[in-house]
Design a protein around this motif. Structure first.
Motif, PDB file in Angstrom:
ATOM      1  N   THR A   1       0.828  -1.209   0.000  1.00 48.00           N
ATOM      2  CA  THR A   1       0.000   0.000   0.000  1.00 48.00           C
ATOM      3  C   THR A   1       0.859   1.254   0.000  1.00 48.00           C
ATOM      4  O   THR A   1       0.654   2.166  -0.816  1.00 48.00           O
ATOM      5  CB  THR A   1      -0.940   0.003   1.230  1.00 48.00           C
ATOM      6  N   LEU A   2       1.825   1.293   0.896  1.00 46.81           N
ATOM      7  CA  LEU A   2       2.696   2.470   0.981  1.00 46.81           C
ATOM      8  C   LEU A   2       3.557   2.622  -0.266  1.00 46.81           C
ATOM      9  O   LEU A   2       3.735   3.736  -0.777  1.00 46.81           O
ATOM     10  CB  LEU A   2       3.560   2.392   2.241  1.00 46.81           C
ATOM     11  N   LYS A   3       4.069   1.522  -0.777  1.00 48.61           N
ATOM     12  CA  LYS A   3       4.899   1.590  -1.982  1.00 48.61           C
ATOM     13  C   LYS A   3       4.084   2.113  -3.161  1.00 48.61           C
ATOM     14  O   LYS A   3       4.554   2.961  -3.923  1.00 48.61           O
ATOM     15  CB  LYS A   3       5.491   0.223  -2.303  1.00 48.61           C
ATOM     16  N   ARG A   4       2.846   1.646  -3.303  1.00 50.63           N
ATOM     17  CA  ARG A   4       1.979   2.147  -4.378  1.00 50.63           C
ATOM     18  C   ARG A   4       1.764   3.658  -4.254  1.00 50.63           C
ATOM     19  O   ARG A   4       1.792   4.376  -5.253  1.00 50.63           O
ATOM     20  CB  ARG A   4       0.630   1.436  -4.350  1.00 50.63           C
ATOM     21  N   LEU A   5       1.547   4.128  -3.031  1.00 44.85           N
ATOM     22  CA  LEU A   5       1.357   5.562  -2.823  1.00 44.85           C
ATOM     23  C   LEU A   5       2.591   6.329  -3.273  1.00 44.85           C
ATOM     24  O   LEU A   5       2.494   7.300  -4.023  1.00 44.85           O
ATOM     25  CB  LEU A   5       1.050   5.866  -1.356  1.00 44.85           C
ATOM     26  N   PHE A   6       3.755   5.889  -2.840  1.00 44.98           N
ATOM     27  CA  PHE A   6       4.990   6.593  -3.185  1.00 44.98           C
ATOM     28  C   PHE A   6       5.236   6.572  -4.693  1.00 44.98           C
ATOM     29  O   PHE A   6       5.670   7.574  -5.273  1.00 44.98           O
ATOM     30  CB  PHE A   6       6.182   6.009  -2.430  1.00 44.98           C
ATOM     31  N   LEU A   7       4.944   5.456  -5.343  1.00 42.11           N
ATOM     32  CA  LEU A   7       5.118   5.385  -6.796  1.00 42.11           C
ATOM     33  C   LEU A   7       4.154   6.333  -7.501  1.00 42.11           C
ATOM     34  O   LEU A   7       4.533   7.005  -8.473  1.00 42.11           O
ATOM     35  CB  LEU A   7       4.942   3.946  -7.290  1.00 42.11           C
ATOM     36  N   LEU A   8       2.914   6.421  -7.016  1.00 42.81           N
ATOM     37  CA  LEU A   8       1.953   7.362  -7.591  1.00 42.81           C
ATOM     38  C   LEU A   8       2.402   8.814  -7.404  1.00 42.81           C
ATOM     39  O   LEU A   8       2.097   9.674  -8.225  1.00 42.81           O
ATOM     40  CB  LEU A   8       0.565   7.162  -6.979  1.00 42.81           C
ATOM     41  N   LEU A   9       3.138   9.054  -6.334  1.00 47.79           N
ATOM     42  CA  LEU A   9       3.663  10.399  -6.077  1.00 47.79           C
ATOM     43  C   LEU A   9       4.897  10.704  -6.905  1.00 47.79           C
ATOM     44  O   LEU A   9       5.414  11.823  -6.873  1.00 47.79           O
ATOM     45  CB  LEU A   9       3.979  10.570  -4.587  1.00 47.79           C
ATOM     46  N   GLY A  10       5.391   9.705  -7.635  1.00 50.66           N
ATOM     47  CA  GLY A  10       6.559   9.915  -8.493  1.00 50.66           C
ATOM     48  C   GLY A  10       7.887   9.620  -7.830  1.00 50.66           C
ATOM     49  O   GLY A  10       8.941   9.990  -8.351  1.00 50.66           O
ATOM     50  N   VAL A  11       7.854   8.954  -6.686  1.00 49.41           N
ATOM     51  CA  VAL A  11       9.085   8.573  -5.994  1.00 49.41           C
ATOM     52  C   VAL A  11       9.712   7.405  -6.757  1.00 49.41           C
ATOM     53  O   VAL A  11       9.002   6.565  -7.315  1.00 49.41           O
ATOM     54  CB  VAL A  11       8.764   8.167  -4.528  1.00 49.41           C
ATOM     55  N   SER A  12      11.031   7.338  -6.796  1.00 45.76           N
ATOM     56  CA  SER A  12      11.715   6.251  -7.503  1.00 45.76           C
ATOM     57  C   SER A  12      11.355   4.900  -6.873  1.00 45.76           C
ATOM     58  O   SER A  12      11.000   4.825  -5.690  1.00 45.76           O
ATOM     59  CB  SER A  12      13.232   6.435  -7.457  1.00 45.76           C
ATOM     60  N   GLU A  13      11.456   3.855  -7.667  1.00 42.07           N
ATOM     61  CA  GLU A  13      11.146   2.492  -7.208  1.00 42.07           C
ATOM     62  C   GLU A  13      11.956   2.144  -5.956  1.00 42.07           C
ATOM     63  O   GLU A  13      11.415   1.624  -4.980  1.00 42.07           O
ATOM     64  CB  GLU A  13      11.442   1.502  -8.334  1.00 42.07           C
ATOM     65  N   ARG A  14      13.262   2.423  -5.977  1.00 40.11           N
ATOM     66  CA  ARG A  14      14.130   2.076  -4.851  1.00 40.11           C
ATOM     67  C   ARG A  14      13.728   2.828  -3.586  1.00 40.11           C
ATOM     68  O   ARG A  14      13.563   2.235  -2.524  1.00 40.11           O
ATOM     69  CB  ARG A  14      15.595   2.375  -5.193  1.00 40.11           C
ATOM     70  N   ALA A  15      13.536   4.130  -3.709  1.00 43.63           N
ATOM     71  CA  ALA A  15      13.154   4.930  -2.538  1.00 43.63           C
ATOM     72  C   ALA A  15      11.764   4.534  -2.041  1.00 43.63           C
ATOM     73  O   ALA A  15      11.535   4.464  -0.828  1.00 43.63           O
ATOM     74  CB  ALA A  15      13.196   6.415  -2.873  1.00 43.63           C
ATOM     75  N   ALA A  16      10.839   4.267  -2.971  1.00 36.19           N
ATOM     76  CA  ALA A  16       9.489   3.863  -2.580  1.00 36.19           C
ATOM     77  C   ALA A  16       9.529   2.571  -1.778  1.00 36.19           C
ATOM     78  O   ALA A  16       8.846   2.447  -0.751  1.00 36.19           O
ATOM     79  CB  ALA A  16       8.604   3.695  -3.820  1.00 36.19           C
ATOM     80  N   ASP A  17      10.332   1.624  -2.218  1.00 31.97           N
ATOM     81  CA  ASP A  17      10.440   0.345  -1.520  1.00 31.97           C
ATOM     82  C   ASP A  17      11.084   0.517  -0.138  1.00 31.97           C
ATOM     83  O   ASP A  17      10.594  -0.011   0.853  1.00 31.97           O
ATOM     84  CB  ASP A  17      11.247  -0.643  -2.372  1.00 31.97           C
ATOM     85  N   GLU A  18      12.176   1.277  -0.080  1.00 35.65           N
ATOM     86  CA  GLU A  18      12.866   1.499   1.202  1.00 35.65           C
ATOM     87  C   GLU A  18      11.990   2.259   2.193  1.00 35.65           C
ATOM     88  O   GLU A  18      11.927   1.901   3.374  1.00 35.65           O
ATOM     89  CB  GLU A  18      14.173   2.245   0.963  1.00 35.65           C
ATOM     90  N   ASP A  19      11.326   3.298   1.725  1.00 31.21           N
ATOM     91  CA  ASP A  19      10.477   4.098   2.616  1.00 31.21           C
ATOM     92  C   ASP A  19       9.266   3.297   3.086  1.00 31.21           C
ATOM     93  O   ASP A  19       8.864   3.395   4.249  1.00 31.21           O
ATOM     94  CB  ASP A  19      10.040   5.392   1.933  1.00 31.21           C
ATOM     95  N   ALA A  20       8.690   2.508   2.191  1.00 31.18           N
ATOM     96  CA  ALA A  20       7.560   1.659   2.589  1.00 31.18           C
ATOM     97  C   ALA A  20       7.994   0.684   3.668  1.00 31.18           C
ATOM     98  O   ALA A  20       7.251   0.439   4.627  1.00 31.18           O
ATOM     99  CB  ALA A  20       7.007   0.911   1.378  1.00 31.18           C
ATOM    100  N   CYS A  21       9.201   0.148   3.539  1.00 33.97           N
ATOM    101  CA  CYS A  21       9.724  -0.801   4.533  1.00 33.97           C
ATOM    102  C   CYS A  21       9.870  -0.135   5.902  1.00 33.97           C
ATOM    103  O   CYS A  21       9.578  -0.744   6.923  1.00 33.97           O
ATOM    104  CB  CYS A  21      11.061  -1.367   4.060  1.00 33.97           C
ATOM    105  N   LEU A  22      10.284   1.109   5.902  1.00 38.62           N
ATOM    106  CA  LEU A  22      10.423   1.840   7.172  1.00 38.62           C
ATOM    107  C   LEU A  22       9.061   2.163   7.785  1.00 38.62           C
ATOM    108  O   LEU A  22       8.858   1.986   8.984  1.00 38.62           O
ATOM    109  CB  LEU A  22      11.190   3.148   6.954  1.00 38.62           C
TER     110      LEU A  22
END
Length: 149
Positions: free
Chosen positions: A81-102
């Motif tokens: 869920t969080l990774k999808r949000l970050f990707l929709l916001l235009g965050v890079s795949e790597r950052a979206a995955d790392e931030d979602a994990c946190l």
């Protein structure tokens, strides 16, 4: 949900991800997914086994128990869920995955549910026309401003 450490939750999620990808989870697969040593994985497998969240068999790998799979699926749902949000916001795949994990460990169930509804809405035919394009244009405009607040 069970009172688990972030580390234990990360292992359960990694086990589920490996099982979904390969159909089984071995020590080396989970170690590779998490970027840790196989000996660290074995140590956590034993702890999770003692908690009845996995069944660990030396030299064979690990399977999730019913309880373990339920916990892992909740964690994966939060992460996805969080990774999808970050990707929709235009965050890079790597950052979206790392931030979602946190963040997957910290947000309330209420917040995760609302974020999931919002993401599902943005991906639905009911979303306003080109809302993502409008957001990107807004971001470009803000990036061009100097001395922002």
């Amino acid at each position: 949900m069970y009172s688990l450490s972030r580390k234990a939750e990360d292992y359960l999620e990694a086990i589920l991800n490996v099982i979904l990808e390969k159909g089984y989870a071995r020590t080396k697969d989970v170690a590779g997914d998490l970027g840790v040593s196989p000996s660290s994985v074995v140590e956590m497998f034993r702890k999770l086994d003692a908690m009845h969240l996995v069944e660990y068999r030396k030299y064979e790998g690990v399977t999730l128990t019913e309880k373990g799979r339920a916990v892992a699926e909740v964690i994966k749902f939060r992460h996805d869920t969080l990774k999808r949000l970050f990707l929709l916001l235009g965050v890079s795949e790597r950052a979206a995955d790392e931030d979602a994990c946190l963040m997957e460990h910290e947000l309330s169930e209420e917040s995760i549910r609302r974020i999931r509804l919002f993401v599902d809405f943005l991906d639905s035919p009911d979303a306003p026309a080109d809302v993502q394009g409008a957001f990107e244009a807004f971001c470009r405009g803000k990036a061009g401003e100097s001395g922002g607040k």
